[in-house]
Design a protein around this motif. Structure first.
Motif, PDB file in Angstrom:
ATOM      1  N   GLN A  24      -1.171 -11.570   5.344  1.00  0.00           N
ATOM      2  CA  GLN A  24      -2.503 -11.139   4.906  1.00  0.00           C
ATOM      3  C   GLN A  24      -2.443  -9.750   4.284  1.00  0.00           C
ATOM      4  N   GLU A  25      -1.687  -8.852   4.899  1.00  0.00           N
ATOM      5  CA  GLU A  25      -1.569  -7.483   4.383  1.00  0.00           C
ATOM      6  C   GLU A  25      -0.871  -7.461   3.028  1.00  0.00           C
ATOM      7  N   ASP A  26       0.169  -8.277   2.875  1.00  0.00           N
ATOM      8  CA  ASP A  26       0.878  -8.323   1.598  1.00  0.00           C
ATOM      9  C   ASP A  26      -0.039  -8.834   0.489  1.00  0.00           C
ATOM     10  N   ALA A  27      -0.839  -9.844   0.802  1.00  0.00           N
ATOM     11  CA  ALA A  27      -1.790 -10.353  -0.189  1.00  0.00           C
ATOM     12  C   ALA A  27      -2.803  -9.272  -0.565  1.00  0.00           C
ATOM     13  N   THR A  28      -3.203  -8.470   0.430  1.00  0.00           N
ATOM     14  CA  THR A  28      -4.153  -7.385   0.172  1.00  0.00           C
ATOM     15  C   THR A  28      -3.543  -6.325  -0.732  1.00  0.00           C
ATOM     16  N   GLU A  29      -2.265  -5.996  -0.513  1.00  0.00           N
ATOM     17  CA  GLU A  29      -1.611  -4.996  -1.349  1.00  0.00           C
ATOM     18  C   GLU A  29      -1.549  -5.446  -2.799  1.00  0.00           C
ATOM     19  N   ARG A  30      -1.357  -6.721  -3.025  1.00  0.00           N
ATOM     20  CA  ARG A  30      -1.368  -7.219  -4.403  1.00  0.00           C
ATOM     21  C   ARG A  30      -2.757  -7.072  -5.011  1.00  0.00           C
ATOM     22  N   LEU A  31      -3.786  -7.327  -4.204  1.00  0.00           N
ATOM     23  CA  LEU A  31      -5.161  -7.142  -4.680  1.00  0.00           C
ATOM     24  C   LEU A  31      -5.420  -5.679  -5.003  1.00  0.00           C
ATOM     25  N   ILE A  32      -4.968  -4.770  -4.130  1.00  0.00           N
ATOM     26  CA  ILE A  32      -5.154  -3.337  -4.363  1.00  0.00           C
ATOM     27  C   ILE A  32      -4.497  -2.911  -5.670  1.00  0.00           C
ATOM     28  N   SER A  33      -3.321  -3.465  -5.955  1.00  0.00           N
ATOM     29  CA  SER A  33      -2.620  -3.118  -7.192  1.00  0.00           C
ATOM     30  C   SER A  33      -3.464  -3.465  -8.419  1.00  0.00           C
ATOM     31  N   TRP A  34      -4.107  -4.636  -8.379  1.00  0.00           N
ATOM     32  CA  TRP A  34      -4.950  -5.032  -9.505  1.00  0.00           C
ATOM     33  C   TRP A  34      -6.191  -4.145  -9.619  1.00  0.00           C
ATOM     34  N   VAL A  35      -6.745  -3.760  -8.474  1.00  0.00           N
ATOM     35  CA  VAL A  35      -7.911  -2.861  -8.514  1.00  0.00           C
ATOM     36  C   VAL A  35      -7.509  -1.510  -9.077  1.00  0.00           C
ATOM     37  N   GLN A  36      -6.353  -0.990  -8.666  1.00  0.00           N
ATOM     38  CA  GLN A  36      -5.877   0.287  -9.200  1.00  0.00           C
ATOM     39  C   GLN A  36      -5.682   0.201 -10.707  1.00  0.00           C
ATOM     40  N   ARG A  75       4.018  -0.085  -8.845  1.00  0.00           N
ATOM     41  CA  ARG A  75       3.541  -0.463  -7.516  1.00  0.00           C
ATOM     42  C   ARG A  75       3.132  -1.940  -7.493  1.00  0.00           C
ATOM     43  N   ALA A  76       2.470  -2.389  -8.556  1.00  0.00           N
ATOM     44  CA  ALA A  76       2.047  -3.795  -8.621  1.00  0.00           C
ATOM     45  C   ALA A  76       3.258  -4.725  -8.626  1.00  0.00           C
ATOM     46  N   ALA A  77       4.289  -4.349  -9.394  1.00  0.00           N
ATOM     47  CA  ALA A  77       5.500  -5.173  -9.433  1.00  0.00           C
ATOM     48  C   ALA A  77       6.159  -5.224  -8.062  1.00  0.00           C
ATOM     49  N   TRP A  78       6.222  -4.078  -7.394  1.00  0.00           N
ATOM     50  CA  TRP A  78       6.827  -4.015  -6.062  1.00  0.00           C
ATOM     51  C   TRP A  78       6.042  -4.886  -5.081  1.00  0.00           C
ATOM     52  N   ALA A  79       4.700  -4.792  -5.139  1.00  0.00           N
ATOM     53  CA  ALA A  79       3.858  -5.560  -4.224  1.00  0.00           C
ATOM     54  C   ALA A  79       4.020  -7.065  -4.435  1.00  0.00           C
ATOM     55  N   HIS A  80       4.278  -7.478  -5.671  1.00  0.00           N
ATOM     56  CA  HIS A  80       4.432  -8.911  -5.948  1.00  0.00           C
ATOM     57  C   HIS A  80       5.837  -9.403  -5.642  1.00  0.00           C
ATOM     58  N   LEU A  81       6.805  -8.504  -5.622  1.00  0.00           N
ATOM     59  CA  LEU A  81       8.188  -8.899  -5.366  1.00  0.00           C
ATOM     60  C   LEU A  81       8.564  -8.844  -3.891  1.00  0.00           C
ATOM     61  N   GLY A  82       7.893  -8.000  -3.127  1.00  0.00           N
ATOM     62  CA  GLY A  82       8.246  -7.862  -1.718  1.00  0.00           C
ATOM     63  C   GLY A  82       7.213  -7.050  -0.965  1.00  0.00           C
ATOM     64  N   ARG A  83       7.551  -6.711   0.267  1.00  0.00           N
ATOM     65  CA  ARG A  83       6.630  -5.984   1.140  1.00  0.00           C
ATOM     66  C   ARG A  83       6.793  -4.486   0.939  1.00  0.00           C
ATOM     67  N   ALA A 132     -12.208   3.773  -0.254  1.00  0.00           N
ATOM     68  CA  ALA A 132     -12.619   2.406   0.066  1.00  0.00           C
ATOM     69  C   ALA A 132     -11.530   1.396  -0.296  1.00  0.00           C
ATOM     70  N   LEU A 133     -10.749   1.708  -1.332  1.00  0.00           N
ATOM     71  CA  LEU A 133      -9.672   0.819  -1.750  1.00  0.00           C
ATOM     72  C   LEU A 133      -8.670   0.595  -0.624  1.00  0.00           C
ATOM     73  N   ARG A 134      -8.417   1.656   0.149  1.00  0.00           N
ATOM     74  CA  ARG A 134      -7.458   1.522   1.248  1.00  0.00           C
ATOM     75  C   ARG A 134      -8.011   0.649   2.377  1.00  0.00           C
ATOM     76  N   ALA A 135      -9.337   0.486   2.408  1.00  0.00           N
ATOM     77  CA  ALA A 135      -9.943  -0.326   3.465  1.00  0.00           C
ATOM     78  C   ALA A 135      -9.615  -1.802   3.304  1.00  0.00           C
ATOM     79  N   LEU A 136      -9.200  -2.219   2.109  1.00  0.00           N
ATOM     80  CA  LEU A 136      -8.881  -3.623   1.894  1.00  0.00           C
ATOM     81  C   LEU A 136      -7.712  -4.076   2.756  1.00  0.00           C
ATOM     82  N   ARG A 137      -6.875  -3.133   3.188  1.00  0.00           N
ATOM     83  CA  ARG A 137      -5.681  -3.490   3.951  1.00  0.00           C
ATOM     84  C   ARG A 137      -5.979  -3.639   5.436  1.00  0.00           C
ATOM     85  N   PHE A 138      -7.130  -3.242   5.899  1.00  0.00           N
ATOM     86  CA  PHE A 138      -7.471  -3.279   7.321  1.00  0.00           C
ATOM     87  C   PHE A 138      -6.528  -2.393   8.139  1.00  0.00           C
ATOM     88  N   ASP A 139      -6.161  -1.243   7.560  1.00  0.00           N
ATOM     89  CA  ASP A 139      -5.311  -0.285   8.277  1.00  0.00           C
ATOM     90  C   ASP A 139      -5.954   1.084   8.149  1.00  0.00           C
TER      91      ASP A 139
END
Length: 442
Positions: A24-36, A75-83, A132-139
């Motif tokens: 779930q967190e990894d999927a969120t990081e990919r979403l954050i990358s697109w928002v950024q 960052r987006a490439a990293w998030a899509h390739l791994g954790r 608020a963007l960081r809130a998407l990760r639930f951390d």
């Protein structure tokens, strides 16, 4: 503070649950990358459509936006390739806030105004987007980091304004002068810092509580999936979705069909064959029978050694329970015949599979005590199905049902593959009156 940062909120959870949370967190990081990426494109669009002084020799904004765009893409490439590790996430927060502050600071250069000019820039509001963007990760840790960096960054910009020109601090106490000139009202600037910190604290507290709910929901979802491996999916759903605590003695009357399966001669085989061979045979048998039962809407009530007790219309009410049960029994006979043929081709012994169906009112509910509960079915149809299954041996057939159940299945839409032989007034062991039987498979 450092120990809180390093604290693992999923500590103590099974690895399969931790893996689900991480997914779930990894999927969120990919979403954050697109928002950024959307944010930096918005910044760029606003900059290029806004008027700019012609006398400016060096424009820092395009450089800052260009660097941010490159880092965002990486960052987006990293998030899509791994954790992404924690240090990379923290660095990403630092880059977000730092580049925003540099961007705001550059406004007084771009528009050739004193440093206090940038304190009036509405671009500060983007700070709340990054928090608020960081809130998407639930951390909550990264929300707190973003808020603290934003507050420190704005404090540094205020200090730069105050100390840039020792001869003129630009400080005023006049609110009207503050609004209509480039003077600085410290109270107003401190209000901005307080707002940043309060919003950060509120989001962090909400996230801390939400993370607990996320972990609990993930754990319960994982538990529900595991329950589905030990119980019929309908039973697992009933257990996990029950509004009240399930208690022994609760039950419901239903019209249902009961299917009993058994491998003829398995007991003798189990006594003579090696344990590994016996368990492998059971596995192959159940692996073939269970999907057929489920495909026709049946629920596995229990495995009884080589026997399988399944219900149709008990866990979930159905208007075609009898028809579904006989369709399942017909397919089971065909699948079992294919299995026997495969075993013979391999030179292995495979017992014949027998089955029987009976229908009628049954009681479906929980039995046991508070430490061990089990959903089961009770009723004459359950007993009759078991007795009919045993009677296959007496008639020398593979599958049968009583005439009443067969007629009910026909009424519910069951269309037999061929005419079924009948046996009238048959004495069945354990049944008081003779029964008319229908042979589903000779």
């Amino acid at each position: 503070m450092l120990s809180w940062w390093r604290k693992d909120p999923e500590a103590g959870l099974p690895e399969r649950v931790r893996a689900a949370v991480r997914a779930q967190e990894d999927a969120t990081e990919r979403l954050i990358s697109w928002v950024q990426l959307a944010v930096v494109l918005t910044f760029g669009t606003l900059y290029f459509v806004s008027p700019k002084p012609e006398e400016l020799d060096f424009a820092p904004v395009p450089w800052a936006l260009g660097i941010y765009l490159v880092l965002t893409l990486l960052r987006a490439a990293w998030a899509h390739l791994g954790r992404l590790p924690d240090w990379a996430l923290a660095a990403s927060v630092f880059v977000d806030i730092t580049l925003l502050m540099v961007l705001i600071w550059s406004f007084h250069i771009q528009y050739m105004q004193p440093p206090s000019f940038y304190l009036k820039a509405p671009t500060l509001l983007y700070v709340f987007i990054f928090i608020a963007l960081r809130a998407l990760r639930f951390d909550a840790r990264f929300v707190v980091l973003a808020g603290l960096l934003a507050a420190l960054g704005w404090g540094a910009l205020i200090a730069y304004v105050v100390y840039a020109d020792p001869a003129d601090t630009m400080i005023t106490r006049d609110y009207v002068a503050y609004l209509t000139s480039n003077t600085v009202l410290l109270g107003a600037e401190f209000d901005k810092i307080i707002s940043i910190l309060v919003v950060t604290a509120l989001i962090a507290v909400a996230l801390y509580r939400a993370k607990g709910l996320l972990v609990r929901a993930t754990a319960e979802g994982s538990a529900a999936r595991e329950l589905s491996r030990f119980f019929a999916p309908e039973i697992a759903e009933r257990i996990t979705g029950a509004e009240d605590r399930i208690r022994a003695g609760s039950g419901e009357m239903r019209d249902a069909a009961i299917l009993n399966l058994d491998m003829r001669g398995f007991t003798r085989l189990a006594a003579d064959a090696p344990p590994e061979e016996v368990m492998q045979l059971l596995h192959e048998y159940q692996q073939r029978m269970v999907p057929v039962i489920q495909r026709h809407g049946g629920s596995i009530d229990k495995f009884l050694g080589d026997g399988i007790l399944a219900t149709f219309g008990a866990a979930q009410p159905s208007d075609s329970y009898a028809a579904d049960a006989l369709r399942a029994l017909e397919e089971i006979v065909a699948v079992a015949a294919d299995w026997q043929a495969d075993c013979e081709a391999q030179g292995r012994y495979c017992p014949q599979v027998n089955g029987a169906v009976a229908t009628g009112p049954i009681l479906f509910g929980a039995v046991g005590d508070d430490t061990r509960l089990e959903y089961t079915v009770i009723g004459e149809a359950v007993n009759l199905s078991a007795k009919l299954e045993k009677h296959n041996k007496e008639l020398g057939v593979r599958a049968l049902c009583d005439r009443a159940s067969y007629d009910k299945a026909i009424a519910q839409g069951y269309a037999p593959a061929a005419d079924k032989p009948r046996a009238a007034a048959v004495e069945v062991a354990g049944v008081d009156t003779p029964l008319d039987l229908v042979i589903i498979a000779p």
